[in-house]
Structures are given as structure tokens and as C-alpha cells.
Design a protein around this motif. Structure first.
Motif, PDB file in Angstrom:
ATOM      1  N   CYS A 185      36.492  40.822  37.030  1.00  0.00           N
ATOM      2  CA  CYS A 185      37.527  39.900  36.549  1.00  0.00           C
ATOM      3  C   CYS A 185      37.785  38.796  37.558  1.00  0.00           C
ATOM      4  O   CYS A 185      37.908  39.056  38.763  1.00  0.00           O
ATOM      5  N   PHE A 186      37.867  37.577  37.059  1.00  0.00           N
ATOM      6  CA  PHE A 186      38.183  36.404  37.871  1.00  0.00           C
ATOM      7  C   PHE A 186      39.647  36.029  37.684  1.00  0.00           C
ATOM      8  O   PHE A 186      40.173  36.077  36.564  1.00  0.00           O
ATOM      9  N   THR A 223      41.668  36.294  33.849  1.00  0.00           N
ATOM     10  CA  THR A 223      43.085  36.438  33.501  1.00  0.00           C
ATOM     11  C   THR A 223      43.949  35.948  34.654  1.00  0.00           C
ATOM     12  O   THR A 223      43.460  35.705  35.756  1.00  0.00           O
ATOM     13  N   ARG A 224      45.241  35.850  34.392  1.00  0.00           N
ATOM     14  CA  ARG A 224      46.197  35.697  35.475  1.00  0.00           C
ATOM     15  C   ARG A 224      46.174  36.967  36.321  1.00  0.00           C
ATOM     16  O   ARG A 224      45.592  37.974  35.940  1.00  0.00           O
ATOM     17  N   HIS A 238      39.355  27.018  34.375  1.00  0.00           N
ATOM     18  CA  HIS A 238      38.306  26.798  35.378  1.00  0.00           C
ATOM     19  C   HIS A 238      37.625  28.125  35.730  1.00  0.00           C
ATOM     20  O   HIS A 238      36.394  28.228  35.706  1.00  0.00           O
ATOM     21  N   VAL A 239      38.416  29.145  36.045  1.00  0.00           N
ATOM     22  CA  VAL A 239      37.807  30.419  36.421  1.00  0.00           C
ATOM     23  C   VAL A 239      37.158  31.098  35.216  1.00  0.00           C
ATOM     24  O   VAL A 239      36.180  31.837  35.362  1.00  0.00           O
ATOM     25  N   LEU A 243      32.813  39.778  27.066  1.00  0.00           N
ATOM     26  CA  LEU A 243      33.831  38.922  27.673  1.00  0.00           C
ATOM     27  C   LEU A 243      35.222  39.260  27.133  1.00  0.00           C
ATOM     28  O   LEU A 243      35.368  39.744  26.002  1.00  0.00           O
ATOM     29  N   TYR A 244      36.238  38.984  27.958  1.00  0.00           N
ATOM     30  CA  TYR A 244      37.616  39.176  27.498  1.00  0.00           C
ATOM     31  C   TYR A 244      38.526  38.163  28.197  1.00  0.00           C
ATOM     32  O   TYR A 244      38.118  37.431  29.106  1.00  0.00           O
ATOM     33  N   GLY A 245      39.795  38.149  27.765  1.00  0.00           N
ATOM     34  CA  GLY A 245      40.757  37.224  28.358  1.00  0.00           C
ATOM     35  C   GLY A 245      40.385  35.779  28.068  1.00  0.00           C
ATOM     36  O   GLY A 245      39.841  35.458  27.008  1.00  0.00           O
ATOM     37  N   ALA A 246      40.665  34.908  29.027  1.00  0.00           N
ATOM     38  CA  ALA A 246      40.398  33.478  28.844  1.00  0.00           C
ATOM     39  C   ALA A 246      38.908  33.173  28.745  1.00  0.00           C
ATOM     40  O   ALA A 246      38.525  32.083  28.302  1.00  0.00           O
ATOM     41  N   ALA A 247      38.060  34.113  29.140  1.00  0.00           N
ATOM     42  CA  ALA A 247      36.604  33.904  29.053  1.00  0.00           C
ATOM     43  C   ALA A 247      36.067  34.146  27.640  1.00  0.00           C
ATOM     44  O   ALA A 247      34.927  33.785  27.347  1.00  0.00           O
ATOM     45  N   HIS A 248      36.884  34.757  26.780  1.00  0.00           N
ATOM     46  CA  HIS A 248      36.457  35.050  25.415  1.00  0.00           C
ATOM     47  C   HIS A 248      37.068  34.034  24.455  1.00  0.00           C
ATOM     48  O   HIS A 248      38.234  33.653  24.605  1.00  0.00           O
TER      49      HIS A 248
END
Length: 297
Positions: free
Chosen positions: A100-101, A195-196, A111-112, A133-138
């Protein structure tokens, strides 16, 4: 000039094979601009977590030392570890179970997320491993716990509440975002997100009664009507101990102290003794501090 920093947490299903961990850490050192600032080993879980930090450039599609360092760690992990021979009391989907980034300073979540998606594409195509992928990456922002449930993450497959061996079938219940449409027995699959900030806080309960501790874990969680922004699971952690292992999704609302108090309260009702909980990583501020110290030295 303001620092622009990003963090990546890498969770690998191994803590007992020192040679394998040495090889993984040596791979990361090929990119000194993205150092490992924390390492957390857990022998009962047979799992290790690494936290890496790096400065970020203005373009998420440009060469990223952080992405490159993590890719090399993943590559080394697949070379050194055979999931088919793995056994531990922490759930996992693959040799590299979870990446996770998180944005740290002066960088956006989008960005991440771009870096996470770029890493997933490389893992899928270059290492031929199914990647989700999950979170903001999905594209739909799906949640990690939801994805894990769909993939059968929380179901032990061996006696003693253990997870052992590779996937029983190459067939996947979902189509991966990157990589081949099947699992590899030796490697498993990989989950990558953005994610945050998330803290992990575990509270030991001195009991062998998994059903009761599972009930406590459920009542602690937001999903079970307990503390909002908390996800939790009951995991065996050595002889006579079961942990309520928690993801704290919004530490400005709920932190480890609140979790500790609630687990204490619920466990007392069940007549169970509770130990002092602990974080599995440094705080966000401490991680930044450690990175800047490494940079200056």
C-alpha cells in the motif's frame, strides 16, 4: 522548499527465513533514495512488514525510486520464498500479500495511486502474477476488506487457525486488474492499493476461545456497530493468545487508546484477560522523522 514524500508498506509472508529476508532487503538497497525506515517481524504470524519512504517527482508516471525499490523487493521475494511451504496464523493471499502506498508530505493521493497502478502493471506483466488494485488505485475505489472477503482471505485452510500452503486452485473468483487470470501455487496473488494513512494496532487476549474473541473483534469494528473507521479480525498469536488485530483507517477519529479501552470493556464482559496492545509500525510523523535522519546521515 517543502519536502514531497511518499510512503509504501510492503507485507511479505515470511519472518522465519533470514536468508530470504536478507535477499529482499539487499534488493531494496539498490535504490538508496527509497530506504527502508522500519521493519516489523512477527514469528507466530510468519509475516514481515517493511516501510519505505522516498521523495516524489512532479509526474507520477516518471521513474520512481520508491516504485523501483518495491518492485525489486517483490521480485526477490518470489525468488526466495515458496508459498506452498508457508504456514502461519496470519491470513495471506500470496508471498507478497499486500502493498500500500500513502502520501506523507506535499503529495496528493491521486499521485501515489498512479505509482501503485504503475507497480501493479509491472508486477503483472514482468513477474506474471495476478494483481488486484484497491483504494484510490482502483477505478471504483473498492475497499481492501471487501476485496479480501471476495478473495477468501479470512478463511483459515489448516488446523489451529493457520494458513498453510499455496492456493488450492488456480481459478480466481475475480478477474485481476493486471497479470494472468489465474493464481500461481508458488507465488499466490498480490494486492496493491493507495490510501490515506492507516495504523495497525493489535490487542492480545489471553484465551484459546476463538469464537468468543471473534465476537469481540466484530463488536469492536465499525462493520459490527462498534468504532467507526476500525476494521478488525481475531487471529491466533501463539499458545494461549488470540489478538484483536485492527486497521485504524482514520487516526484523527479513533486511535489505539480507544481500541484498547473498547477491547478491555468487551473482554471483561466475557471474563477474559487482556494485554497491552501495540502498533506494528511507527507513526506517520515518526516515519518522516526517521527518513529525514537517514537522509542527513
Amino acid at each position: 522548499m517543502e519536502q514531497v514524500l511518499c510512503c509504501c508498506k510492503v507485507y511479505i509472508s515470511e519472518s522465519r527465513n533470514k536468508a530470504a529476508l536478507d535477499a529482499i532487503e539487499m534488493a531494496a538497497k539498490l535504490y538508496p533514495e527509497a530506504p527502508i525506515v522500519n521493519k516489523f517481524e512477527d514469528v507466530p504470524y510468519n509475516r514481515v512488514g517493511y516501510t519505505l519512504v522516498s521523495k516524489m517527482g512532479p509526474d507520477p508516471n516518471s521513474t520512481s525510486p520508491l516504485k523501483n525499490a518495491v518492485f525489486k523487493m517483490v521480485e526477490a521475494a518470489f525468488q526466495e520464498i515458496d508459498l506452498g511451504r508457508h504456514c502461519g496464523s496470519h491470513p495471506r493471499l500470496g508471498v507478497v500479500d499486500h502493498i500500500c502506498f500513502h502520501p506523507l508530505l506535499g503529495v496528493s493521493l491521486d499521485h501515489v495511486a498512479g505509482i501503485a497502478k504503475s507497480l501493479a502493471a509491472d508486477v503483472g506483466s514482468r513477474l506474471q502474477v495476478a494483481t488486484f488494485l484497491y483504494g484510490a488505485a482502483h477505478y471504483e475505489g473498492r475497499l481492501l476488506d471487501s476485496l479480501r472477503r471476495q478473495l477468501g482471505y479470512f478463511k483459515p485452510n489448516a488446523t489451529g487457525n493457520q494458513w498453510a500452503g499455496g492456493p488450492e486452485s488456480e481459478t480466481l473468483p475475480l478477474s485481476p486488474d493486471e497479470g494472468p487470470p489465474h493464481a500461481v501455487h508458488r507465488k499466490g496473488i498480490v494486492v496493491i492499493g493507495a490510501t490515506r494513512w492507516v495504523d495497525n494496532y493489535n490487542v492480545p487476549i489471553f484465551s484459546n476461545d476463538m469464537v468468543t474473541v471473534q465476537r469481540i473483534a466484530r463488536r469492536v469494528s465499525g462493520r459490527g456497530g462498534g468504532l467507526q473507521s476500525v476494521q478488525s479480525a481475531a487471529l491466533a498469536h501463539g499458545k494461549g493468545i488470540i489478538e484483536v488485530a485492527c486497521n485504524l483507517l482514520d487516526t484523527s477519529k479513533v486511535g489505539g487508546n480507544e481500541v484498547q479501552v473498547e477491547v478491555d470493556r468487551l473482554a471483561r464482559k466475557e471474563g477474559l484477560d487482556v494485554g497491552v496492545g501495540y502498533y506494528t509500525d511507527l507513526s506517520q510523523d515518526k516515519i518522516i522523522e526517521c527518513y529525514l535522519k537517514q537522509l542527513s546521515s
